[in-house]
Design a protein around this motif. Structure first.
Motif, PDB file in Angstrom:
ATOM      1  N   ALA A 258       0.821  -1.297   0.017  1.00  0.00           N
ATOM      2  CA  ALA A 258      -0.033   0.158   0.109  1.00  0.00           C
ATOM      3  C   ALA A 258       0.789   1.238   0.059  1.00  0.00           C
ATOM      4  O   ALA A 258       0.533   2.416  -0.665  1.00  0.00           O
ATOM      5  N   LEU A 259       2.194   1.167   0.823  1.00  0.00           N
ATOM      6  CA  LEU A 259       2.641   2.538   0.821  1.00  0.00           C
ATOM      7  C   LEU A 259       3.487   2.921  -0.506  1.00  0.00           C
ATOM      8  O   LEU A 259       3.604   3.910  -1.021  1.00  0.00           O
ATOM      9  N   GLN A 260       3.784   1.587  -1.233  1.00  0.00           N
ATOM     10  CA  GLN A 260       4.606   1.710  -2.599  1.00  0.00           C
ATOM     11  C   GLN A 260       3.518   2.182  -3.583  1.00  0.00           C
ATOM     12  O   GLN A 260       3.905   3.566  -4.183  1.00  0.00           O
ATOM     13  N   SER A 261       2.399   1.963  -3.521  1.00  0.00           N
ATOM     14  CA  SER A 261       1.095   2.625  -4.333  1.00  0.00           C
ATOM     15  C   SER A 261       0.842   4.025  -3.817  1.00  0.00           C
ATOM     16  O   SER A 261       0.839   5.048  -4.876  1.00  0.00           O
ATOM     17  N   SER A 262       0.774   4.356  -2.746  1.00  0.00           N
ATOM     18  CA  SER A 262       0.616   5.637  -2.175  1.00  0.00           C
ATOM     19  C   SER A 262       1.626   6.636  -2.465  1.00  0.00           C
ATOM     20  O   SER A 262       1.454   7.740  -3.022  1.00  0.00           O
ATOM     21  N   VAL A 263       2.968   6.428  -2.192  1.00  0.00           N
ATOM     22  CA  VAL A 263       4.232   7.285  -2.681  1.00  0.00           C
ATOM     23  C   VAL A 263       3.967   7.451  -4.064  1.00  0.00           C
ATOM     24  O   VAL A 263       4.274   8.551  -4.568  1.00  0.00           O
ATOM     25  N   ARG A 264       3.899   6.645  -4.860  1.00  0.00           N
ATOM     26  CA  ARG A 264       3.952   6.693  -6.109  1.00  0.00           C
ATOM     27  C   ARG A 264       2.827   7.686  -6.625  1.00  0.00           C
ATOM     28  O   ARG A 264       3.082   8.740  -7.450  1.00  0.00           O
ATOM     29  N   ARG A 265       1.514   7.434  -6.017  1.00  0.00           N
ATOM     30  CA  ARG A 265       0.498   8.202  -6.470  1.00  0.00           C
ATOM     31  C   ARG A 265       0.764   9.782  -6.063  1.00  0.00           C
ATOM     32  O   ARG A 265       0.481  10.912  -6.734  1.00  0.00           O
ATOM     33  N   LEU A 266       1.673   9.949  -4.651  1.00  0.00           N
ATOM     34  CA  LEU A 266       1.754  11.216  -4.162  1.00  0.00           C
ATOM     35  C   LEU A 266       2.495  12.018  -5.115  1.00  0.00           C
ATOM     36  O   LEU A 266       2.507  13.274  -5.243  1.00  0.00           O
TER      37      LEU A 266
END
Length: 176
Positions: free
Chosen positions: A54-62
């Protein structure tokens, strides 16, 4: 809360994907705790309750939303990075700025590995261990054959790499 180490691929390299780490730290601090960055190449330590995926996806989106760059994000827990460093097959007395670890986002296919092994890279040497490629560049990175772009093209995976000095510094930020 879990501590994670994050490595961004292709940030602030050759004038592309420019992100000031102070700005990224500020943006990440809106959602995550104890955010720290190291040098300008996209190295981050932070704490969160999110899972690694989830962190990987969240940081990429951010990053895409806040900075307009679609970059690959590699996330590790400190223990897994320690395992990688302890698995370094090269002698520990080699300079840390000439020994590298490249993280692959998937397992390369057998035919790509076979073709990779047939390439003459001397005097550079490497060891591929699953999704981790360790390599030593006796002449340094400036004129190296084993670059991230080369590795990605030949193994048909996405990747990001750091030298041993950077990886050890990142772990020291966790152990503050």
């Amino acid at each position: 809360m879990e501590t994670y180490l994050i490595f961004l691929r292709g940030v602030n390299v050759s004038g592309k994907n420019i992100i000031k780490m102070a700005d990224l730290k500020e943006k990440l601090s809106e959602s995550y705790s104890d955010v720290r960055t190291y040098i300008q190449s996209g190295n981050i330590v932070l704490e969160t309750d999110e899972t690694r995926t989830a962190l990987q996806s969240s940081v990429r989106r951010l990053i895409k939303h806040a900075f307009g760059h679609d970059v690959d994000v590699f996330v590790f827990q400190p223990k897994s990075l320690e395992v990688v460093l302890n698995g370094n097959p090269f002698p520990s007395d080699l300079p840390g700025n000439k020994t590298f670890v490249t993280f692959l986002d998937g397992d390369p296919r057998a035919e790509h590995i076979k073709a990779f092994k047939e390439i003459d890279l001397a005097p550079e040497e490497y060891v591929l261990d699953g999704r981790t490629l360790y390599f030593h560049l006796p002449e340094g990175m400036a004129n190296a054959k084993l670059t991230t772009n080369f590795i990605e093209k030949k193994l048909q995976v996405r990747a990001t790499g750091r030298n041993l000095n950077t990886l050890q510094k990142m772990l020291s930020l966790v152990k503050k």
